[in-house]
Design a protein around this motif. Structure first.
Motif, PDB file in Angstrom:
ATOM      1  N   ASN A  40      35.745 -27.522 -11.299  1.00  0.00           N
ATOM      2  CA  ASN A  40      35.292 -27.459  -9.911  1.00  0.00           C
ATOM      3  C   ASN A  40      33.806 -27.781  -9.803  1.00  0.00           C
ATOM      4  O   ASN A  40      33.351 -28.334  -8.803  1.00  0.00           O
ATOM      5  CB  ASN A  40      35.599 -26.086  -9.315  1.00  0.00           C
ATOM      6  CG  ASN A  40      37.038 -25.973  -8.854  1.00  0.00           C
ATOM      7  OD1 ASN A  40      37.428 -26.558  -7.857  1.00  0.00           O
ATOM      8  ND2 ASN A  40      37.838 -25.220  -9.605  1.00  0.00           N
ATOM      9  N   GLY A  41      33.049 -27.442 -10.858  1.00  0.00           N
ATOM     10  CA  GLY A  41      31.641 -27.784 -10.876  1.00  0.00           C
ATOM     11  C   GLY A  41      31.410 -29.283 -10.955  1.00  0.00           C
ATOM     12  O   GLY A  41      30.421 -29.803 -10.432  1.00  0.00           O
ATOM     13  N   LEU A  42      32.334 -30.005 -11.614  1.00  0.00           N
ATOM     14  CA  LEU A  42      32.237 -31.457 -11.676  1.00  0.00           C
ATOM     15  C   LEU A  42      32.580 -32.091 -10.328  1.00  0.00           C
ATOM     16  O   LEU A  42      31.941 -33.037  -9.884  1.00  0.00           O
ATOM     17  CB  LEU A  42      33.182 -32.005 -12.751  1.00  0.00           C
ATOM     18  CG  LEU A  42      32.801 -31.759 -14.201  1.00  0.00           C
ATOM     19  CD1 LEU A  42      33.935 -32.177 -15.116  1.00  0.00           C
ATOM     20  CD2 LEU A  42      31.532 -32.531 -14.555  1.00  0.00           C
ATOM     21  N   LEU A 200      39.119 -39.697 -10.148  1.00  0.00           N
ATOM     22  CA  LEU A 200      37.677 -39.714  -9.931  1.00  0.00           C
ATOM     23  C   LEU A 200      36.957 -40.076 -11.237  1.00  0.00           C
ATOM     24  O   LEU A 200      37.185 -39.429 -12.265  1.00  0.00           O
ATOM     25  CB  LEU A 200      37.185 -38.346  -9.465  1.00  0.00           C
ATOM     26  CG  LEU A 200      37.207 -38.044  -7.978  1.00  0.00           C
ATOM     27  CD1 LEU A 200      36.750 -36.616  -7.738  1.00  0.00           C
ATOM     28  CD2 LEU A 200      36.309 -38.997  -7.208  1.00  0.00           C
ATOM     29  N   PRO A 201      36.087 -41.085 -11.232  1.00  0.00           N
ATOM     30  CA  PRO A 201      35.387 -41.455 -12.467  1.00  0.00           C
ATOM     31  C   PRO A 201      34.655 -40.293 -13.123  1.00  0.00           C
ATOM     32  O   PRO A 201      34.679 -40.154 -14.340  1.00  0.00           O
ATOM     33  CB  PRO A 201      34.405 -42.535 -11.991  1.00  0.00           C
ATOM     34  CG  PRO A 201      35.088 -43.159 -10.817  1.00  0.00           C
ATOM     35  CD  PRO A 201      35.796 -42.016 -10.128  1.00  0.00           C
ATOM     36  N   VAL A 202      34.009 -39.432 -12.319  1.00  0.00           N
ATOM     37  CA  VAL A 202      33.250 -38.329 -12.911  1.00  0.00           C
ATOM     38  C   VAL A 202      34.173 -37.368 -13.647  1.00  0.00           C
ATOM     39  O   VAL A 202      33.813 -36.816 -14.692  1.00  0.00           O
ATOM     40  CB  VAL A 202      32.434 -37.590 -11.826  1.00  0.00           C
ATOM     41  CG1 VAL A 202      33.344 -36.885 -10.833  1.00  0.00           C
ATOM     42  CG2 VAL A 202      31.480 -36.588 -12.464  1.00  0.00           C
ATOM     43  N   VAL A 203      35.394 -37.157 -13.140  1.00  0.00           N
ATOM     44  CA  VAL A 203      36.356 -36.271 -13.794  1.00  0.00           C
ATOM     45  C   VAL A 203      36.886 -36.919 -15.066  1.00  0.00           C
ATOM     46  O   VAL A 203      36.955 -36.294 -16.129  1.00  0.00           O
ATOM     47  CB  VAL A 203      37.505 -35.908 -12.839  1.00  0.00           C
ATOM     48  CG1 VAL A 203      38.573 -35.096 -13.560  1.00  0.00           C
ATOM     49  CG2 VAL A 203      36.965 -35.123 -11.644  1.00  0.00           C
ATOM     50  N   LEU A 211      37.547 -34.810 -24.740  1.00  0.00           N
ATOM     51  CA  LEU A 211      38.873 -34.868 -25.366  1.00  0.00           C
ATOM     52  C   LEU A 211      39.204 -36.216 -25.969  1.00  0.00           C
ATOM     53  O   LEU A 211      40.248 -36.376 -26.586  1.00  0.00           O
ATOM     54  CB  LEU A 211      39.951 -34.512 -24.331  1.00  0.00           C
ATOM     55  CG  LEU A 211      39.877 -33.105 -23.750  1.00  0.00           C
ATOM     56  CD1 LEU A 211      40.940 -32.926 -22.676  1.00  0.00           C
ATOM     57  CD2 LEU A 211      40.055 -32.055 -24.840  1.00  0.00           C
ATOM     58  N   GLY A 212      38.350 -37.224 -25.752  1.00  0.00           N
ATOM     59  CA  GLY A 212      38.611 -38.533 -26.311  1.00  0.00           C
ATOM     60  C   GLY A 212      39.329 -39.454 -25.336  1.00  0.00           C
ATOM     61  O   GLY A 212      39.609 -39.097 -24.196  1.00  0.00           O
ATOM     62  N   PRO A 213      39.637 -40.673 -25.779  1.00  0.00           N
ATOM     63  CA  PRO A 213      40.203 -41.701 -24.901  1.00  0.00           C
ATOM     64  C   PRO A 213      41.539 -41.315 -24.262  1.00  0.00           C
ATOM     65  O   PRO A 213      41.905 -41.863 -23.230  1.00  0.00           O
ATOM     66  CB  PRO A 213      40.393 -42.900 -25.844  1.00  0.00           C
ATOM     67  CG  PRO A 213      39.446 -42.657 -26.972  1.00  0.00           C
ATOM     68  CD  PRO A 213      39.402 -41.164 -27.147  1.00  0.00           C
ATOM     69  N   SER A 214      42.270 -40.403 -24.863  1.00  0.00           N
ATOM     70  CA  SER A 214      43.591 -40.032 -24.323  1.00  0.00           C
ATOM     71  C   SER A 214      43.499 -39.075 -23.144  1.00  0.00           C
ATOM     72  O   SER A 214      44.520 -38.735 -22.542  1.00  0.00           O
ATOM     73  CB  SER A 214      44.443 -39.394 -25.417  1.00  0.00           C
ATOM     74  OG  SER A 214      43.842 -38.184 -25.877  1.00  0.00           O
ATOM     75  N   ALA A 215      42.286 -38.643 -22.795  1.00  0.00           N
ATOM     76  CA  ALA A 215      42.139 -37.664 -21.716  1.00  0.00           C
ATOM     77  C   ALA A 215      42.687 -38.193 -20.400  1.00  0.00           C
ATOM     78  O   ALA A 215      43.272 -37.449 -19.610  1.00  0.00           O
ATOM     79  CB  ALA A 215      40.674 -37.276 -21.550  1.00  0.00           C
ATOM     80  N   GLY A 216      42.509 -39.498 -20.139  1.00  0.00           N
ATOM     81  CA  GLY A 216      43.012 -40.068 -18.893  1.00  0.00           C
ATOM     82  C   GLY A 216      44.510 -39.919 -18.771  1.00  0.00           C
ATOM     83  O   GLY A 216      45.038 -39.602 -17.691  1.00  0.00           O
TER      84      GLY A 216
END
Length: 255
Positions: A40-42, A200-203, A211-216
Motif C-alpha cells: 500500500n505504501g508503493l 502498475l510499473p511501480v508495483v 523476487l526476480g523476473p518471475s514476479a510479474g
C-alpha cells in the motif's frame, strides 16, 4: 575497515529488507499481497493531507465526512452545490496525488449545468482518517454512494441520480460503482483510468527487484483487489457496463 556504528546500521537495513521480503512472500502465497503495508505504501506513496475549510451544512461549497465501509474511518468530501436543488450528482474519485478540493477549478462546469459535484477522498487523504488501503477502495466507494442517495450529504436530496467520474486510480471506484449499482449510477467518465493495479510499473518493478523476473507472473495470478466485493476485475466491469461511458486517455501515458 567499517566502524561498529556503521556495521550496526547496515545490519539493521539488511534486516528491514529481509522483513519486507518475508512480508511480500507471505502475502503472495496467502493471496493477501494487497493488504501488506509495504505494498500500500508503493501504491499510495505520498497521500496528501489537508483540513476542511468550509462549513458542512451551509454555503454552495461544503466540506464534510462520511463513514467508511467498515466503520473504522471517515472519508472526507467536498460538495459543490448549484443554485437550484440538484437532481443529478457527479461523484469524483481523484488521482493518487490529489485531494477532493483539487476539483475547485473544475466545479463551475458542473454547477453551470445544474449538477452537484462531490469530490471524495480515500482513507488517509485530505481530512479522511485511517490509512490508504487499496483493498478498501471499492467497498468505501459503495458506502459513499449509499450515503449520497440516502440524503446524508447536506444539500443533496435522497434518491438523486448519480454519475461517476474516476481519474487514474479513481477509475477503480468509479467503474465499480457503475457496475455495482446500475439502477442508480446513470453514467461513468473514466479519465486516464487505471484498469489493473498489478500492471502498475511501480508495483511490478518493486516486486521484480525483490523476487526476480518471475514476479510479474506471480502478480498476474493474484486476485485483483478491486474484484473482491464484486467478482470481476475493473477491466471486465468496464467491458460489461450498461450505462453510458466516456473514456479519455492519452496514447503516451506510461505511468
Amino acid at each position: 575497515d567499517v566502524r561498529p556504528g556503521e556495521r550496526r546500521r547496515r545490519a539493521g537495513a539488511a534486516w528491514k529488507v529481509m522483513d519486507g521480503m518475508q512480508d511480500l512472500l507471505g502475502g503472495l502465497m496467502g493471496g493477501n499481497l494487497w493488504a501488506l503495508p509495504m505494498v500500500n505504501g508503493l501504491i499510495f506513496p505520498t497521500p496528501r493531507r489537508c483540513e476542511p475549510s468550509r462549513a458542512a451544512d451551509a454555503g454552495d461549497v461544503r466540506d464534510g465526512a462520511l463513514p467508511a465501509s467498515d466503520g473504522t474511518a471517515r472519508l472526507g468530501y467536498r460538495a459543490y452545490l448549484p443554485a437550484a436543488a440538484p437532481t443529478l450528482v457527479c461523484l469524483h474519485f481523484h488521482g493518487n496525488a490529489e485531494v477532493c478540493g483539487d476539483a475547485d477549478d473544475l466545479a463551475r462546469v458542473f454547477l453551470d449545468a445544474g449538477v452537484a459535484l462531490i469530490g471524495v477522498d480515500y482513507r488517509g487523504y485530505g481530512w479522511s482518517t485511517g490509512s490508504p488501503a487499496v483493498g478498501a477502495l471499492c467497498k468505501d466507494a459503495e458506502a459513499v454512494l449509499d450515503a449520497v442517495v440516502a440524503g446524508r450529504v447536506p444539500g443533496v436530496a435522497a434518491g438523486c441520480a448519480v454519475v461517476c467520474w474516476g481519474r487514474s486510480i479513481g477509475a477503480l471506484s468509479a467503474v465499480h460503482l457503475a457496475a455495482y449499482r446500475p439502477g442508480v449510477v446513470r453514467g461513468v467518465f473514466v479519465d486516464s483510468g487505471l484498469m489493473s493495479l498489478a500492471a502498475l510499473p511501480v508495483v511490478r518493478q518493486a516486486a521484480s527487484g525483490m523476487l526476480g523476473p518471475s514476479a510479474g507472473d506471480l502478480l498476474s495470478k493474484l486476485p485483483d483487489p478491486a474484484s473482491a466485493s464484486f467478482g470481476a476485475t475493473t477491466l471486465h466491469k468496464a467491458q460489461t457496463l450498461a450505462c453510458p461511458a466516456l473514456v479519455v486517455h492519452g496514447d503516451r501515458d506510461d505511468i
